[in-house]
Design a protein around this motif. Structure first.
Motif, mmCIF file in Angstrom:
data_model
loop_
_atom_site.group_PDB
_atom_site.id
_atom_site.type_symbol
_atom_site.label_atom_id
_atom_site.label_comp_id
_atom_site.label_asym_id
_atom_site.label_seq_id
_atom_site.Cartn_x
_atom_site.Cartn_y
_atom_site.Cartn_z
ATOM 1 N N ALA A 154 2.167 15.610 4.582
ATOM 2 C CA ALA A 154 1.998 16.859 3.846
ATOM 3 C C ALA A 154 2.672 16.786 2.478
ATOM 4 N N GLY A 155 1.903 17.063 1.427
ATOM 5 C CA GLY A 155 2.472 17.155 0.086
ATOM 6 C C GLY A 155 2.900 15.818 -0.482
ATOM 7 N N PRO A 156 3.537 15.838 -1.658
ATOM 8 C CA PRO A 156 4.002 14.612 -2.309
ATOM 9 C C PRO A 156 5.291 14.095 -1.658
ATOM 10 N N ILE A 157 5.691 12.878 -2.021
ATOM 11 C CA ILE A 157 6.981 12.343 -1.602
ATOM 12 C C ILE A 157 8.042 13.047 -2.435
ATOM 13 N N GLY A 158 8.990 13.705 -1.764
ATOM 14 C CA GLY A 158 9.996 14.466 -2.498
ATOM 15 C C GLY A 158 10.801 13.597 -3.448
ATOM 16 N N VAL B 88 0.841 -1.190 0.000
ATOM 17 C CA VAL B 88 0.000 0.000 0.000
ATOM 18 C C VAL B 88 0.880 1.246 0.000
ATOM 19 N N LEU B 89 0.827 2.002 -1.092
ATOM 20 C CA LEU B 89 1.587 3.248 -1.217
ATOM 21 C C LEU B 89 0.778 4.466 -0.789
ATOM 22 N N ARG B 90 -0.536 4.382 -0.907
ATOM 23 C CA ARG B 90 -1.359 5.590 -0.759
ATOM 24 C C ARG B 90 -1.413 6.128 0.665
ATOM 25 N N GLU C 98 10.208 11.660 -8.521
ATOM 26 C CA GLU C 98 10.340 12.871 -7.735
ATOM 27 C C GLU C 98 8.986 13.560 -7.629
ATOM 28 N N ASN C 99 8.748 14.188 -6.481
ATOM 29 C CA ASN C 99 7.457 14.836 -6.206
ATOM 30 C C ASN C 99 6.319 13.874 -6.530
ATOM 31 N N PHE C 100 6.369 12.730 -5.896
ATOM 32 C CA PHE C 100 5.518 11.589 -6.222
ATOM 33 C C PHE C 100 4.306 11.545 -5.303
ATOM 34 N N THR C 101 3.124 11.558 -5.914
ATOM 35 C CA THR C 101 1.872 11.391 -5.174
ATOM 36 C C THR C 101 1.240 10.065 -5.605
ATOM 37 N N PRO C 102 1.310 9.034 -4.776
ATOM 38 C CA PRO C 102 0.763 7.731 -5.179
ATOM 39 C C PRO C 102 -0.744 7.800 -5.375
ATOM 40 N N THR C 103 -1.201 7.296 -6.504
ATOM 41 C CA THR C 103 -2.633 7.202 -6.768
ATOM 42 C C THR C 103 -3.104 5.754 -6.794
#
Length: 349
Positions: A292-296, A284-286, A331-336
């Motif tokens: 706060a914010g995306p994964i740098g 589970v990544l989400r 970079e700047n990763f937001t898991p969906t």
């Protein structure tokens, strides 16, 4: 997402008719934290192998005030009656509180982790419910209800069965009405005794209280034993109708399908045919979205374990870095989406 050729090798599935040929196991979640706009996940280095999962994080408190909260690593629910089956990929000692040998460090120093268990009746996923909350307690918490009947939070099925059978008729009716258990009167003519079945699941949670100092980085690492599900599988090239759903789910192209058929080929096994063993690793990544914010900076290292094994998943930017390892960097990763990975070992038995 599409599967890059460097990772498009092989996946397989159990035949639908071969229900007993599979074995159950656990998916894995990331660290959760009640929703915060103050603490960022600056970096995540995730390693996933057949036998082990480890993660190194760098968190940063971007505010001028300390932030304190509970950091939680929850395992997915395990239905108490699933451990009745010998094909469940769980440790032999089900009375052990820690079933995955979880360890954690903060800034390189071991941290005292609290382990607790809650009983839940699993409920459907709710889109409007916070992700961290759904992974932490995925359903109706029935811990207190079970305690009222003297039922412990354990996966030891025989112990649960004995306690359920020992309940009075009044308590049997009450626990059945609550949806926590079912009773079967048996069949004396067939020499089948009465039975009782628990209907709840156990969630194991590892957690500790963590302070993130103002303006500072905190490095958190944890690791645990991987216990994925899987099973005996067969594959046809081209795929048969019952196998076609895997083509989209795991990005199986023509080359992958051909490689699968070739890898599980058993020239001398006329009795059982061509088969292998597939492991389905879910991660589970989400839960990272509760920070706060995306994964740098996100790095995923996949290790198939043996050069004869084959790994497959839907992903972009896959680079082979060694005989058994593959790396994905973002970079700047937001898991969906969460990860679903198959590792296949040839059935050379």
């Amino acid at each position: 997402m599409r599967l890059f050729p460097s990772l498009a090798f092989l996946i397989g599935a159990s035949l639908p008719a071969l229900a007993n040929d599979g074995f159950g196991g656990l998916s894995a979640t990331g660290l959760t934290f009640e929703q915060t706009e103050s603490v960022e996940m600056v970096q995540e280095d995730l390693y996933i192998g057949l036998d082990k999962i480890s993660v190194d994080y760098v968190f940063r408190n971007a505010t001028d005030q300390d932030v304190t909260g509970e950091v939680i690593f929850p395992l997915p629910p395990v239905r108490v009656w699933s451990s009745w089956e010998s094909s469940m990929n769980l440790p032999e000692d089900l009375g052990n509180l820690d079933i995955v040998d979880f360890t954690a460090t903060v800034d390189g120093q071991p941290v005292q982790v609290t382990i607790d268990k809650v009983a839940v009746i699993e409920e459907p996923w709710e889109e409007n419910r916070p992700l961290a909350e759904q992974y932490d307690t995925p359903g109706r918490d029935v811990t207190a209800e079970l305690a009222r009947f003297g039922i412990p939070l354990t996966l030891e099925v025989e112990k649960i069965r004995e306690m359920l059978m020992a309940l009075s008729d009044e308590d049997r009716a009450a626990i059945t009405s609550a949806g926590l258990a079912e009773y079967w009167e048996g069949d004396p003519e067939a020499d089948m005794p009465p039975e009782a079945y628990g209907m709840w699941s156990i969630v194991t949670r590892y957690h500790w209280t963590q302070t993130f100092p103002a303006g500072a980085d905190v490095r958190i690492s944890h690791s645990y034993t991987n216990r994925p599900p899987g099973g005996l599988f067969y594959w046809s090239n081209p795929p048969e109708e019952y196998q076609t759903y895997l083509v989209d789910q795991y990005c199986i192209d023509e080359g992958t399908s051909a490689a699968l058929a070739k890898a599980i080929k058993h020239p001398t096994d006329e009795e059982f045919g061509d088969f292998g063993i597939a492991y389905n690793i879910a991660y589970v990544l989400r839960t990272a979205n509760s920070w706060a914010g995306p994964i740098g900076k996100f790095t995923l290292t996949l290790d198939k374990g043996d050069t004869k094994n084959v790994i497959s998943l839907c992903a972009e930017g896959v680079t082979k870095t060694g005989p058994t390892t593959f790396v994905i960097e973002e970079e700047n990763f937001t898991p969906t989406k969460d990860l679903e990975i198959l590792i296949v070992q040839p059935g050379n038995f």
